[in-house]
Design an enzyme around this catalytic site. Structure first.
Site, mmCIF file in Angstrom:
data_model
loop_
_atom_site.group_PDB
_atom_site.id
_atom_site.type_symbol
_atom_site.label_atom_id
_atom_site.label_comp_id
_atom_site.label_asym_id
_atom_site.label_seq_id
_atom_site.Cartn_x
_atom_site.Cartn_y
_atom_site.Cartn_z
ATOM 1 C CE LYS A 36 -3.425 3.221 0.559
ATOM 2 N NZ LYS A 36 -4.060 3.497 -1.239
ATOM 3 C CB CYS A 94 -3.334 8.812 1.172
ATOM 4 S SG CYS A 94 -4.571 8.647 2.418
ATOM 5 N NE ARG A 103 -6.109 20.754 -11.047
ATOM 6 C CZ ARG A 103 -5.155 19.351 -9.629
ATOM 7 N NH1 ARG A 103 -5.614 18.454 -10.402
ATOM 8 N NH2 ARG A 103 -4.901 19.683 -8.746
HETATM 9 P P1 NAD Z 1 -11.164 10.115 7.931
HETATM 10 O O1 NAD Z 1 -10.395 10.929 8.682
HETATM 11 O O2 NAD Z 1 -12.353 10.338 6.815
HETATM 12 O O3 NAD Z 1 -12.050 9.017 9.002
HETATM 13 C C1 NAD Z 1 -11.221 8.382 9.757
HETATM 14 C C2 NAD Z 1 -12.575 7.660 10.996
HETATM 15 O O4 NAD Z 1 -12.160 8.006 12.260
HETATM 16 C C3 NAD Z 1 -13.524 9.753 11.648
HETATM 17 O O5 NAD Z 1 -13.926 9.467 11.579
HETATM 18 C C4 NAD Z 1 -12.594 8.766 12.895
HETATM 19 O O6 NAD Z 1 -13.647 10.030 13.850
HETATM 20 C C5 NAD Z 1 -13.148 7.680 13.569
HETATM 21 N N1 NAD Z 1 -11.880 7.755 14.142
HETATM 22 C C6 NAD Z 1 -10.567 7.235 14.820
HETATM 23 N N2 NAD Z 1 -10.374 7.401 16.110
HETATM 24 C C7 NAD Z 1 -11.003 5.939 16.060
HETATM 25 C C8 NAD Z 1 -11.592 5.369 17.656
HETATM 26 N N3 NAD Z 1 -11.021 5.062 18.194
HETATM 27 N N4 NAD Z 1 -12.881 4.293 17.511
HETATM 28 C C9 NAD Z 1 -13.718 4.596 16.459
HETATM 29 N N5 NAD Z 1 -14.109 5.601 14.761
HETATM 30 C C10 NAD Z 1 -12.522 6.533 15.563
HETATM 31 O O7 NAD Z 1 -10.281 9.097 7.733
HETATM 32 P P2 NAD Z 1 -10.262 8.535 6.022
HETATM 33 O O8 NAD Z 1 -9.607 9.204 4.692
HETATM 34 O O9 NAD Z 1 -11.191 7.522 5.677
HETATM 35 O O10 NAD Z 1 -8.546 7.086 6.520
HETATM 36 C C11 NAD Z 1 -8.831 6.727 6.845
HETATM 37 C C12 NAD Z 1 -7.790 5.409 6.405
HETATM 38 O O11 NAD Z 1 -8.011 4.785 5.903
HETATM 39 C C13 NAD Z 1 -6.064 5.813 6.698
HETATM 40 O O12 NAD Z 1 -5.210 4.914 6.787
HETATM 41 C C14 NAD Z 1 -6.311 6.598 5.313
HETATM 42 O O13 NAD Z 1 -4.690 6.371 4.590
HETATM 43 C C15 NAD Z 1 -6.401 5.031 4.322
HETATM 44 N N6 NAD Z 1 -7.216 4.890 3.728
HETATM 45 C C16 NAD Z 1 -7.402 6.614 2.882
HETATM 46 C C17 NAD Z 1 -7.761 6.696 1.168
HETATM 47 C C18 NAD Z 1 -8.886 7.610 1.686
HETATM 48 O O14 NAD Z 1 -9.540 8.433 -0.074
HETATM 49 N N7 NAD Z 1 -9.269 9.036 1.798
HETATM 50 C C19 NAD Z 1 -7.896 6.030 -0.037
HETATM 51 C C20 NAD Z 1 -7.349 4.121 0.868
HETATM 52 C C21 NAD Z 1 -6.263 4.269 2.374
HETATM 53 C C1 UGA Z 2 -4.396 8.140 -4.253
HETATM 54 C C2 UGA Z 2 -4.322 7.360 -4.797
HETATM 55 O O1 UGA Z 2 -4.890 7.368 -6.118
HETATM 56 C C3 UGA Z 2 -5.595 6.125 -4.255
HETATM 57 O O2 UGA Z 2 -5.157 4.342 -5.067
HETATM 58 C C4 UGA Z 2 -5.245 5.819 -3.111
HETATM 59 O O3 UGA Z 2 -6.006 4.677 -2.865
HETATM 60 C C5 UGA Z 2 -5.368 6.466 -2.680
HETATM 61 O O4 UGA Z 2 -4.273 7.775 -2.734
HETATM 62 C C6 UGA Z 2 -5.354 6.241 -0.533
HETATM 63 O O5 UGA Z 2 -4.102 5.987 -0.191
HETATM 64 O O6 UGA Z 2 -5.632 7.742 -0.481
HETATM 65 P P1 UGA Z 2 -6.873 9.784 -4.074
HETATM 66 O O7 UGA Z 2 -5.494 10.873 -3.352
HETATM 67 O O8 UGA Z 2 -8.151 10.296 -3.996
HETATM 68 O O9 UGA Z 2 -6.100 8.872 -4.645
HETATM 69 O O10 UGA Z 2 -6.667 10.078 -6.190
HETATM 70 P P2 UGA Z 2 -5.634 10.669 -7.271
HETATM 71 O O11 UGA Z 2 -6.414 10.628 -8.573
HETATM 72 O O12 UGA Z 2 -4.266 9.678 -6.896
HETATM 73 O O13 UGA Z 2 -5.107 11.820 -6.934
HETATM 74 C C7 UGA Z 2 -3.828 12.527 -6.356
HETATM 75 C C8 UGA Z 2 -3.350 14.064 -6.330
HETATM 76 O O14 UGA Z 2 -2.637 13.375 -7.539
HETATM 77 C C9 UGA Z 2 -4.810 15.244 -6.594
HETATM 78 O O15 UGA Z 2 -4.167 16.025 -6.174
HETATM 79 C C10 UGA Z 2 -4.045 14.731 -8.248
HETATM 80 O O16 UGA Z 2 -4.732 16.123 -8.625
HETATM 81 C C11 UGA Z 2 -2.721 14.071 -8.883
HETATM 82 N N1 UGA Z 2 -2.693 14.216 -10.068
HETATM 83 C C12 UGA Z 2 -2.494 12.833 -10.397
HETATM 84 C C13 UGA Z 2 -1.130 15.138 -10.720
HETATM 85 O O17 UGA Z 2 -1.435 16.079 -10.600
HETATM 86 N N2 UGA Z 2 -1.689 14.521 -11.811
HETATM 87 C C14 UGA Z 2 -1.735 13.068 -12.344
HETATM 88 O O18 UGA Z 2 -1.469 12.808 -13.493
HETATM 89 C C15 UGA Z 2 -2.946 12.428 -11.139
#
Ligand code: NAD
Ligand code: UGA
Length: 464
Positions: free
Chosen positions: A232, A288, A444
């Site tokens: 990841k 992230c 962009r």
């Molecule tokens: P987020 O902040 O939107 O959500 C996390 C939630 O967990 C919050 O609502 C918070 O209140 C809750 N929380 C914290 N401690 C808690 C506890 N002890 N019990 C119950 N709830 C609790 O975060 P997110 O964007 O959903 O990301 C979560 C994880 O997923 C991170 O590790 C992130 O790296 C990973 N991730 C996120 C994305 C994305 O697109 N946002 C994509 C892939 C992976």
């Molecule tokens: C990224 C990864 O694409 C997901 O696979 C992953 O699960 C996620 O992070 C995570 O771990 O949170 P995300 O950050 O939601 O997803 O969006 P992306 O589409 O990856 O864009 C990330 C950033 O890069 C944005 O600011 C986007 O505008 C920028 N970007 C992306 C560029 O500037 N150029 C590109 O060609 C692509």
């Protein structure tokens, strides 16, 4: 085959699922899991009462295309949002952990390591409240070897058996529902023991969906736990590195007369490279990429791999530099003085189709412009409320929903997010309402520069 006692227990576990953490990951992922597994009950719990209330309302806490439809289909059918964490841990045998893991901002590893306090609190709650054996699935992005710590905390009382798996999520914001419904792959890492393998199979079945109607089984990849955790971080680092690489080329294009979009198109036509993630822009944002690359840097340093740590650090340095470059160019093109000039910032979200502003390049650029005493007016179709929160405390910034309103008497438009509506605007009308010379900086490269020039605009692009 003769099954061990532990293996038998996993086979007889109930099918219900709870996800701890109702955020960007927990909400959408569980909504699709519930949609594809109608006979399982799926609970999403959180300590944040407001967030749970929003998930139960018509006004969901996050914006994602298609999310509302899926939630409306499954909510209160087999998907339930609740603050009853204890009750759900007791009644569900499969527990996903999707809490936040932000960059730690204090003490050891500050600014690089993951802050694991939310994750540890969750592990302790599971250990305290579980009344039987459980499969615990790491959904959050975590440093490699976290499952060992999870295992140690969970199994502290030796009351029940907890099998810890890693199932990182690869969805991107803005396309979350599509990514969940038709993922490139699903990754499940587990211990290579009979109970580990049985637990992995249980989670594979969830993703295959009822009647095998969801993810084709050949796309559900299984590995050992450490590979899954590290994959990841590595996947996000590779994607971030591509964005920094093309942005590094963009600067060179500006200096030499090459066009970064042309360069990217031709590079991407090579099957070995591929066309995606080669779009130059203001740099990557989102919750992230930065956090995960910093975490990778920290891990490399922890294991004495200093050259590898330095390599990945450059990805972040290049990204910060891109945003500083945007402000420098704007400064140069506005007669080296930005003070009291009005700039309309088009877009604050870190990418289109999301209201998320975490680590958005627009935030960093807004702060730099604020230091130059710019009269900044920010407009965004979905992220204005988050923008206000992010920039609270800064004076001289206005937040305006209508782009035409935001642009009146402005000296420049600075386009930061590639919202589909921006190319559709009436640019002649915008031009007429601005102070002259009127500048557009399209970070962009999504507008028709030729048409804008014909209207009288001075146009700046990235990498051109
Ligand atoms: P987020 O902040 O939107 O959500 C996390 C939630 O967990 C919050 O609502 C918070 O209140 C809750 N929380 C914290 N401690 C808690 C506890 N002890 N019990 C119950 N709830 C609790 O975060 P997110 O964007 O959903 O990301 C979560 C994880 O997923 C991170 O590790 C992130 O790296 C990973 N991730 C996120 C994305 C994305 O697109 N946002 C994509 C892939 C992976
Ligand atoms: C990224 C990864 O694409 C997901 O696979 C992953 O699960 C996620 O992070 C995570 O771990 O949170 P995300 O950050 O939601 O997803 O969006 P992306 O589409 O990856 O864009 C990330 C950033 O890069 C944005 O600011 C986007 O505008 C920028 N970007 C992306 C560029 O500037 N150029 C590109 O060609 C692509």
């Amino acid at each position: 085959m003769k099954f061990s006692r532990k293996y038998d227990k996993i086979r007889t576990m109930n099918k219900d699922i709870v996800c701890i953490g109702a955020g960007y990951i927990g909400g959408p992922t569980m909504a699709v899991i519930a949609q594809k597994n109608p006979s399982r009950k799926v609970y999403v719990v959180d300590i944040n009462e407001k967030r749970i209330a929003a998930w139960n309302s018509d006004n969901l806490p996050i914006y994602e295309p298609g999310l509302k439809e899926v939630v409306e289909e499954v909510r209160n059918r087999n998907l339930f949002f609740t603050t009853d964490i204890e009750g759900c841990i007791k009644k569900c045998d499969i527990i996903f952990v999707g809490v936040n893991t932000p960059t730690k901002m204090f003490g050891r590893g500050a600014g690089r390591a993951s802050d694991l306090q939310y994750w540890e609190a969750t592990a302790r709650n599971i250990s305290k409240w579980a009344e039987g054996d459980k499969i615990v699935v790491e959904k959050s992005t975590l440093p490699v070897r976290t499952a060992a710590a999870m295992d140690a905390i969970l199994n502290i009382h030796e009351k029940h058996r907890f099998t810890v798996l890693s199932n990182p999520e690869f969805l991107a914001e803005g396309t979350a529902i599509k990514d969940l419904q038709t993922p490139d792959r699903v990754l499940i890492g587990g211990p290579q023991t009979p109970e580990g393998e049985a637990a992995v199979k249980t989670v594979v079945d969830i993703y295959a969906g009822e009647g095998d109607k969801w993810v084709p089984r050949e796309k559900i990849l299984t590995t050992n736990v450490w590979s899954a955790e590290l994959t990841k971080l590595a996947a996000n680092a590779f994607l971030a590195q591509r964005v920094s690489s093309i942005n590094a080329i963009a600067g060179l294009c500006e200096a030499t007369g090459a066009d970064v979009d042309e360069v990217a198109r031709v590079i991407g036509a090579d099957k070995r490279i591929g066309p995606k993630f080669l779009k130059a822009g203001p740099g990557f944002g989102g919750s992230c990429f930065k956090k995960d690359v910093l975490n990778l840097v920290y891990l490399c340093e922890t294991f004495g791999l200093h050259t590898a740590a330095e390599y990945w650090s450059q990805v972040i340095k290049m990204n910060d530099h891109q945003q500083e470059r945007i402000v420098s160019r704007l400064f140069k093109e506005t007669f080296n003085t930005l003070a009291n000039k009005k700039i309309a910032m088009f877009g604050f979200a870190f990418k289109a189709d999301t209201g998320d502003t975490r680590e958005t390049p627009a935030g960093y650029v807004a702060r730099l412009l604020n230091e130059e005493h710019v009269n900044l007016v920010i407009t965004d179709p979905k992220a204005l409320e988050n923008a206000k929160k992010d920039l609270a405390g800064l004076t001289g910034i206005e937040y305006v929903e209508c782009p035409y309103e935001a642009t009146k008497e402005a000296d420049a438009i600075l386009l930061m997010t590639d919202w589909k509506e921006y190319p559709q605007l009436d640019w002649a009308k915008l031009y007429a309402s601005m102070r002259k010379p009127a500048l557009v900086f399209d970070t962009r490269n999504c507008l028709d520069a030729k048409a804008l020039k014909a209207l009288g605009f001075k146009v700046l692009n990235i990498g051109k």
